[in-house]
Design an enzyme around this catalytic site. Structure first.
Site, short mmCIF file in Angstrom:
data_model
loop_
_atom_site.label_atom_id
_atom_site.label_comp_id
_atom_site.label_asym_id
_atom_site.label_seq_id
_atom_site.Cartn_x
_atom_site.Cartn_y
_atom_site.Cartn_z
N ARG A 234 0.86 -1.18 0.00
CA ARG A 234 0.00 0.00 0.00
C ARG A 234 0.89 1.23 0.00
NH1 ARG A 234 -4.02 -2.47 -1.46
NH2 ARG A 234 -6.01 -2.62 -0.33
N GLU A 263 -4.29 7.49 -5.24
CA GLU A 263 -4.54 6.74 -6.48
C GLU A 263 -5.88 7.15 -7.07
OE1 GLU A 263 -4.13 2.56 -5.71
OE2 GLU A 263 -2.04 2.73 -5.09
N HIS A 281 -1.03 0.17 -9.95
CA HIS A 281 -1.68 -0.76 -9.02
C HIS A 281 -2.28 -1.95 -9.78
CE1 HIS A 281 -3.68 -0.92 -4.80
NE2 HIS A 281 -3.40 -2.15 -5.23
#
Length: 315
Positions: A234, A263, A281
């Site tokens: 993360r 994000e 991601h």
């Protein structure tokens, strides 16, 4: 008649097709459910699907008075207010290990791309620099993998798969984790000790208040000017401002990042640097990982609606 399930986070519709074959899905498309559906529609919702990183506070749960199950699509559940869920007698489930192999593969890919300077090398060929025999400081000879020290922060399913993959590259593997395991890798007593020892710091720890910005400027200094950091966990685990400064000032040699504090990640300090490899991601974004995560979601929902314990509860 199929049970109703709220989709809380914004997911590509293709990911919900299999789940939609078994349940009636009400898709909020990432918006507050109360803005998309009436109070009457929400009043009967007993279960929802969310992405683990999406913030899900108690006030949202309160708009769903019948809610009793939150099922996370994926391993993470850091966005869910677990205390609020517990107070409201809402159980939480996830998909543990479903995408571990894919995420571990990307961790290794990012490490190789950063340490072998794949992005600058690709540009060197494409822009004609190679055929013109132009010198490139970014393509100087660098250390290879045999004997390289790989430090893994977090030794869960993903961390273990990273370790086994890196061992195959003739590296030394060490780790720091809250729990010391019976594994053929060296265990360190602290993150600082691991950072001082390793050449590449692989971050595979779960996000929490304890791990927020735990990789900071001091950690990066301990990693050193020949060190690299790879994050597939993360974005909150790394102090991103400190990381950008460390990359710019060559406090460390490079980085590979699949996750970010914000994000989608906007252009900024990190995106302007040549010694960092960035991906959006996509660690768990493979067909087999999605199939496995969907299996976990379906099993959790089926168990819940059958009045049974979740197949994969968050404890």
């Amino acid at each position: 008649m199929p049970e109703k399930v709220l989709i809380y986070s914004k997911f590509p519709k293709a990911l919900m097709v299999r789940i939609g074959e078994r349940f009636e899905l009400l898709d909020a498309a990432g918006k507050p459910p109360s803005e998309v559906f009436s109070a009457e529609q929400l009043s009967t919702i007993r279960a929802m699907i969310t992405a683990g990183g999406t913030q899900l506070p108690g006030r949202v749960m309160d708009t769903l008075p019948s809610l009793r199950a939150i099922v996370c699509y994926g391993t993470g559940y850091d966005g869910v207010d677990l205390a609020a869920a517990n107070e409201r007698n809402i159980i939480v489930g996830n998909s543990p290990g479903a995408n571990a192999a894919s995420v571990a593969d990307l961790a290794v890919t990012l490490m190789l791309a950063a340490t072998r300077r794949i992005i600058p090398a690709d540009a060197f060929v494409r822009d004609g620099s190679w055929v013109a025999s132009k010198p490139s400081p970014l393509l100087r000879a660098l250390p290879g993998n045999p004997g390289r020290r790989i430090g893994i922060y977090g030794m869960g399913e993903i961390g273990r798969k990273i370790a086994s993959r890196m061992a195959a590259f003739e590296t030394e593997v060490g780790y720091f984790s809250r729990t010391k395991y019976d594994l053929p890798y060296r265990s360190f007593e602290s993150l600082d000790a691991l950072a001082e020892w390793c050449d590449v710091l692989m971050i595979a720890v779960r996000a929490s208040t304890e791990t927020h910005h735990v990789v900071n400027a001091d950690t990066l200094k301990k990693l050193g000017s020949d060190g690299y950091v790879v994050n597939i966990a993360r974005g909150s685990v790394i102090d991103e401002t400190a990381l950008a400064a460390a990359l710019k000032d060559k406090v460390i040699a490079g980085a590979g990042l699949d996750v970010f504090e914000k994000e989608p990640h906007p252009p900024g300090a990190l995106t302007s640097l040549p010694n960092v490899v960035l991906t959006p991601h996509v660690g768990g974004h493979t067909q087999d990982s999605h199939a496995a995560m969907q299996d976990c979601v379906i099993k959790n929902l089926e168990a819940f609606f059958a009045g049974q314990p979740l197949a994969y509860p968050v404890r």
